[in-house]
Design an enzyme around this catalytic site. Sequence first.
Site, PDB file in Angstrom:
ATOM      1  N   HIS A   1       3.619 -10.010  14.594  1.00 60.28           N
ATOM      2  CA  HIS A   1       2.539  -9.551  13.426  1.00 60.28           C
ATOM      3  C   HIS A   1       3.588  -8.311  13.007  1.00 60.28           C
ATOM      4  O   HIS A   1       2.787  -8.016  11.596  1.00 60.28           O
ATOM      5  CB  HIS A   1       1.714  -9.020  14.124  1.00 60.28           C
ATOM      6  CG  HIS A   1       0.345  -9.210  12.973  1.00 60.28           C
ATOM      7  ND1 HIS A   1       0.001  -9.919  12.213  1.00 60.28           N
ATOM      8  CD2 HIS A   1      -0.210  -7.567  13.139  1.00 60.28           C
ATOM      9  CE1 HIS A   1      -1.054  -8.926  11.735  1.00 60.28           C
ATOM     10  NE2 HIS A   1      -1.103  -7.725  12.698  1.00 60.28           N
TER      11      HIS A   1
ATOM     12  N   TRP B   1      -2.471  -8.977   2.793  1.00 63.67           N
ATOM     13  CA  TRP B   1      -2.735 -10.317   3.515  1.00 63.67           C
ATOM     14  C   TRP B   1      -3.825  -9.494   4.668  1.00 63.67           C
ATOM     15  O   TRP B   1      -4.268 -10.327   6.022  1.00 63.67           O
ATOM     16  CB  TRP B   1      -1.862 -11.095   4.445  1.00 63.67           C
ATOM     17  CG  TRP B   1      -1.104 -11.777   3.396  1.00 63.67           C
ATOM     18  CD1 TRP B   1       0.027 -11.862   2.414  1.00 63.67           C
ATOM     19  CD2 TRP B   1      -1.217 -13.294   2.953  1.00 63.67           C
ATOM     20  NE1 TRP B   1       0.750 -12.459   2.288  1.00 63.67           N
ATOM     21  CE2 TRP B   1       0.232 -13.401   2.265  1.00 63.67           C
ATOM     22  CE3 TRP B   1      -2.361 -14.022   3.512  1.00 63.67           C
ATOM     23  CZ2 TRP B   1      -0.519 -15.023   1.946  1.00 63.67           C
ATOM     24  CZ3 TRP B   1      -2.399 -15.370   2.722  1.00 63.67           C
ATOM     25  CH2 TRP B   1      -1.621 -15.909   2.384  1.00 63.67           C
TER      26      TRP B   1
ATOM     27  N   ARG C   1       1.084  -0.322  18.010  1.00 62.97           N
ATOM     28  CA  ARG C   1       0.030   0.173  16.815  1.00 62.97           C
ATOM     29  C   ARG C   1      -1.806   0.170  17.159  1.00 62.97           C
ATOM     30  O   ARG C   1      -2.169  -1.352  17.529  1.00 62.97           O
ATOM     31  CB  ARG C   1       0.957  -0.721  15.858  1.00 62.97           C
ATOM     32  CG  ARG C   1      -0.465  -0.323  14.559  1.00 62.97           C
ATOM     33  CD  ARG C   1       0.165  -1.770  13.565  1.00 62.97           C
ATOM     34  NE  ARG C   1      -0.645  -2.528  13.779  1.00 62.97           N
ATOM     35  CZ  ARG C   1      -1.059  -3.150  12.893  1.00 62.97           C
ATOM     36  NH1 ARG C   1      -1.856  -3.120  12.010  1.00 62.97           N
ATOM     37  NH2 ARG C   1      -1.508  -4.462  13.000  1.00 62.97           N
TER      38      ARG C   1
ATOM     39  N   SER D   1       3.004  -7.853   2.987  1.00 63.15           N
ATOM     40  CA  SER D   1       1.912  -8.418   4.158  1.00 63.15           C
ATOM     41  C   SER D   1       0.579  -7.450   3.314  1.00 63.15           C
ATOM     42  O   SER D   1      -0.447  -7.615   3.676  1.00 63.15           O
ATOM     43  CB  SER D   1       2.337  -6.750   4.738  1.00 63.15           C
ATOM     44  OG  SER D   1       2.777  -8.055   5.559  1.00 63.15           O
TER      45      SER D   1
ATOM     46  N   ARG E   1      -3.858  -4.650  21.844  1.00 65.85           N
ATOM     47  CA  ARG E   1      -3.371  -6.004  21.728  1.00 65.85           C
ATOM     48  C   ARG E   1      -1.993  -6.961  22.520  1.00 65.85           C
ATOM     49  O   ARG E   1      -2.003  -7.808  22.824  1.00 65.85           O
ATOM     50  CB  ARG E   1      -2.716  -6.026  20.041  1.00 65.85           C
ATOM     51  CG  ARG E   1      -3.633  -6.353  18.511  1.00 65.85           C
ATOM     52  CD  ARG E   1      -2.557  -5.743  17.823  1.00 65.85           C
ATOM     53  NE  ARG E   1      -4.107  -5.822  16.447  1.00 65.85           N
ATOM     54  CZ  ARG E   1      -3.882  -5.934  15.260  1.00 65.85           C
ATOM     55  NH1 ARG E   1      -2.601  -5.935  14.704  1.00 65.85           N
ATOM     56  NH2 ARG E   1      -4.896  -6.421  14.735  1.00 65.85           N
TER      57      ARG E   1
ATOM     58  N   HIS F   1       0.180 -10.144  17.521  1.00 67.41           N
ATOM     59  CA  HIS F   1      -0.952 -10.844  17.513  1.00 67.41           C
ATOM     60  C   HIS F   1      -0.987 -11.311  18.466  1.00 67.41           C
ATOM     61  O   HIS F   1      -0.844 -12.541  17.727  1.00 67.41           O
ATOM     62  CB  HIS F   1      -1.321 -10.647  15.777  1.00 67.41           C
ATOM     63  CG  HIS F   1      -3.211 -10.746  15.541  1.00 67.41           C
ATOM     64  ND1 HIS F   1      -3.820 -11.444  16.089  1.00 67.41           N
ATOM     65  CD2 HIS F   1      -3.354  -9.766  14.964  1.00 67.41           C
ATOM     66  CE1 HIS F   1      -5.145 -10.772  15.547  1.00 67.41           C
ATOM     67  NE2 HIS F   1      -4.538  -9.472  15.241  1.00 67.41           N
TER      68      HIS F   1
ATOM     69  N   GLU G   1       4.899   0.297   6.992  1.00 68.85           N
ATOM     70  CA  GLU G   1       6.090  -0.727   8.205  1.00 68.85           C
ATOM     71  C   GLU G   1       7.129  -0.257   8.185  1.00 68.85           C
ATOM     72  O   GLU G   1       7.606  -0.715   9.332  1.00 68.85           O
ATOM     73  CB  GLU G   1       4.826  -2.303   8.058  1.00 68.85           C
ATOM     74  CG  GLU G   1       5.462  -2.691   9.146  1.00 68.85           C
ATOM     75  CD  GLU G   1       4.524  -3.962   8.935  1.00 68.85           C
ATOM     76  OE1 GLU G   1       3.894  -4.230   8.594  1.00 68.85           O
ATOM     77  OE2 GLU G   1       5.354  -5.038  10.083  1.00 68.85           O
TER      78      GLU G   1
ATOM     79  N   GLN H   1      -6.369  -8.144   6.934  1.00 71.21           N
ATOM     80  CA  GLN H   1      -7.979  -8.775   6.380  1.00 71.21           C
ATOM     81  C   GLN H   1      -9.123  -7.878   7.181  1.00 71.21           C
ATOM     82  O   GLN H   1      -9.939  -7.666   6.659  1.00 71.21           O
ATOM     83  CB  GLN H   1      -7.788  -9.941   7.995  1.00 71.21           C
ATOM     84  CG  GLN H   1      -6.646 -10.777   7.415  1.00 71.21           C
ATOM     85  CD  GLN H   1      -7.414 -12.714   8.274  1.00 71.21           C
ATOM     86  OE1 GLN H   1      -7.269 -11.744   9.206  1.00 71.21           O
ATOM     87  NE2 GLN H   1      -7.197 -13.281   7.851  1.00 71.21           N
TER      88      GLN H   1
ATOM     89  N   VAL I   1       0.956  -1.235  -0.127  1.00 74.90           N
ATOM     90  CA  VAL I   1      -0.072  -0.097   0.097  1.00 74.90           C
ATOM     91  C   VAL I   1       0.765   1.375  -0.180  1.00 74.90           C
ATOM     92  O   VAL I   1       0.632   2.633  -0.822  1.00 74.90           O
ATOM     93  CB  VAL I   1      -1.373  -0.030   1.063  1.00 74.90           C
ATOM     94  CG1 VAL I   1      -0.149  -0.271   2.966  1.00 74.90           C
ATOM     95  CG2 VAL I   1      -1.969   0.911   1.378  1.00 74.90           C
TER      96      VAL I   1
ATOM     97  N   GLU J   1     -12.367  -2.493  16.409  1.00 71.66           N
ATOM     98  CA  GLU J   1     -11.454  -3.627  16.525  1.00 71.66           C
ATOM     99  C   GLU J   1     -10.562  -3.589  17.743  1.00 71.66           C
ATOM    100  O   GLU J   1     -11.314  -2.334  18.450  1.00 71.66           O
ATOM    101  CB  GLU J   1      -9.969  -3.576  15.954  1.00 71.66           C
ATOM    102  CG  GLU J   1     -10.498  -4.471  13.803  1.00 71.66           C
ATOM    103  CD  GLU J   1      -9.299  -4.194  13.018  1.00 71.66           C
ATOM    104  OE1 GLU J   1      -9.235  -5.425  12.756  1.00 71.66           O
ATOM    105  OE2 GLU J   1      -8.459  -3.619  12.775  1.00 71.66           O
TER     106      GLU J   1
END
Length: 576
Positions: free
Chosen positions: A361, A61, A396, A58, A300, A251, A385, A63, A30, A131
Amino acid sequence: MSGTGTGIRLHAPAPGWEHEADVVVVGSGVAGLTVALRCAAQGARVTVVTKARLDDGSTRWAQGGIAAALGEGDTPEQHLDDTLVAGAGLCDEEAVRTLVTEGPDAVRRLIATGAQFDTSEATGEILLTREGGHHRRRIAHAGGDATGAEISRALIEAVRAARIEFIENALVLDLLTDAEGRAAGVTLHVMGEGQRDGVGAVRAGAVVLATGGMGQVFSATTNPAVSTGDGVALALRAGAEVSDLEFVQFHPTVLFLGPDAEGQQPLVSEAVRGEGAYLVDADGVRFMQGQHELAELAPRDIVAKGIMRRMQETGAEHMYLDGRHFGAQMWEHRFPTILAACRANGIDPVTQPVPVAPAAHYASGGVRTDLHGRTTVPGLYACGEVACTGVHGANRLASNSLLEGLVFAERIAADIAEHPAAPGPAVFPEPGRSPLLPSEARFAIQRTMTRGAGVLRSERSLEGAAEALSRMYADAEELLERDGKTAEPCVETWEATNLCLVARVLVEAARRREETRGCHWREDRPERDDAHWRRHIVVHLPSGGAGLPAAPTSLTIRTTPTADFPTTRPRTEPQR
Ligand SMILES: Cc1cc2nc3c(=O)[nH]c(=O)nc-3n(C[C@H](O)[C@H](O)[C@H](O)COP(=O)(O)OP(=O)(O)OC[C@H]3O[C@@H](n4cnc5c(N)ncnc54)[C@H](O)[C@@H]3O)c2cc1C
């Protein structure tokens, strides 16, 4: 200090071909693709160089989704508050404010680029989920749980339409600089045929590192195989500063595939908990209740620690995530990717609780930048990242990383347009004399790091890791000194060498930080210590002089005097 480089470079053949651009972007997630698109829109000649295929990274992937204050009643200020809480006292407030205020429009521009997010059939509005750590529904998602794949698809389509040049299967090795120490391009190795085969050089006035994370430094990670910390290693060799590397986010809910599982592991997104799944131990006890007001939806680090604690108390290898009450239809429509991954591994979340355990993660730290993505080496930018902009602090907040990639990519493109660079001719220094590690070192590094610098750390475990990593490097160095031999230069040995360097810096920073904060959990220092440690650890490699056998054993580590992220140009605080 920075700008002249360290003289340490990956051992590689001299470049046999050359290519020229205004901007070279390293990486096609991205961050990289957004920089490339925005620079190209401003008329720059852009070349994107990427290690595997365009969509390997990444981003594909991801989600859960992308966080932005898009919903009714939500505001950037509330998003800021949640981000600062997750960052455990180490976020740079100005950077976070930039992220959350520019975020909503950046997401709208991503949609204008072609990304299709899930919308309400009734109103046509973007559906938002929750989240961990978010007090509001503010996570936009696509394809249920396939947000990253949709973002990647849309950006790749746009890059192809924009006629941006890209070179796939090309591993970038090191930064090229001019005589003044300004970035002037990169050296790279292309695994291809024809004109651009083997080691070459892309010359450019602006170099943007968008190489993603370093999850592969650990045995079990959600990150793909390409996430080997190459950008951080390159930046260190180029003399740039890196910061906050000790803050690795583990994670909490990664599908548990056995104690010896290695490499990329399937993630069970936080959004599953956001929609009401809960964590239980083998006896069905909801152990997160009472540990935090948000229970399973706590930030997290809190959930990962809760799981690890329960695993220790009960002697279990994993906990369970129970979403059986969703029913088959919800699993199929809302979480098709996760459902498929679980079923492929013999677990049916519709009828069984899913075994989960924490795994590496996200790298909250990285190459230190200012608010325009500029590193401490002129002309070298870092985005996504690989960068440390100060927005994540010690941890994060979920779904802030795709957003960070978007927002800061646009800022970098604006800065490049505003300050077009014209570096002098690139200086091709003598081939480096530092050794390459053998390809099998990758697994030794991963095991060492998981054992010594994983979710739970202590001075003892970190010391063990530091010694093991030093030994690996010293063995390679000795072979070079004694017999003039080093491992054959190739993708595997370059990656192993990069992994070893970033692992060493990570371990040294984790040793130095004698407290528990955010996702850095020291068993021997269980308390957060604001008096001494509300500050950042900044590392760079000292200059070894071109061609000298400079081992990365002598890191220059300094701490900053305050929690404010040092977003200005290099400074000279006293060492602590
Ligand atoms: C399973 C998973 C789920 C996630 N879910 C979410 C989520 O829901 N929301 C969220 O915000 N974040 C999520 N994240 C984190 C987020 O996906 C990443 O932080 C983000 O995509 C990083 O984007 P990037 O562009 O910086 O790097 P990446 O997308 O990782 O791209 C890095 C690129 O650099 C290339 N590269 C690396 N080294 C070299 C080299 N030496 N030479 C040339 N090219 C190189 C790679 O091939 C790749 O193209 C998730 C991450 C994972 C792994």
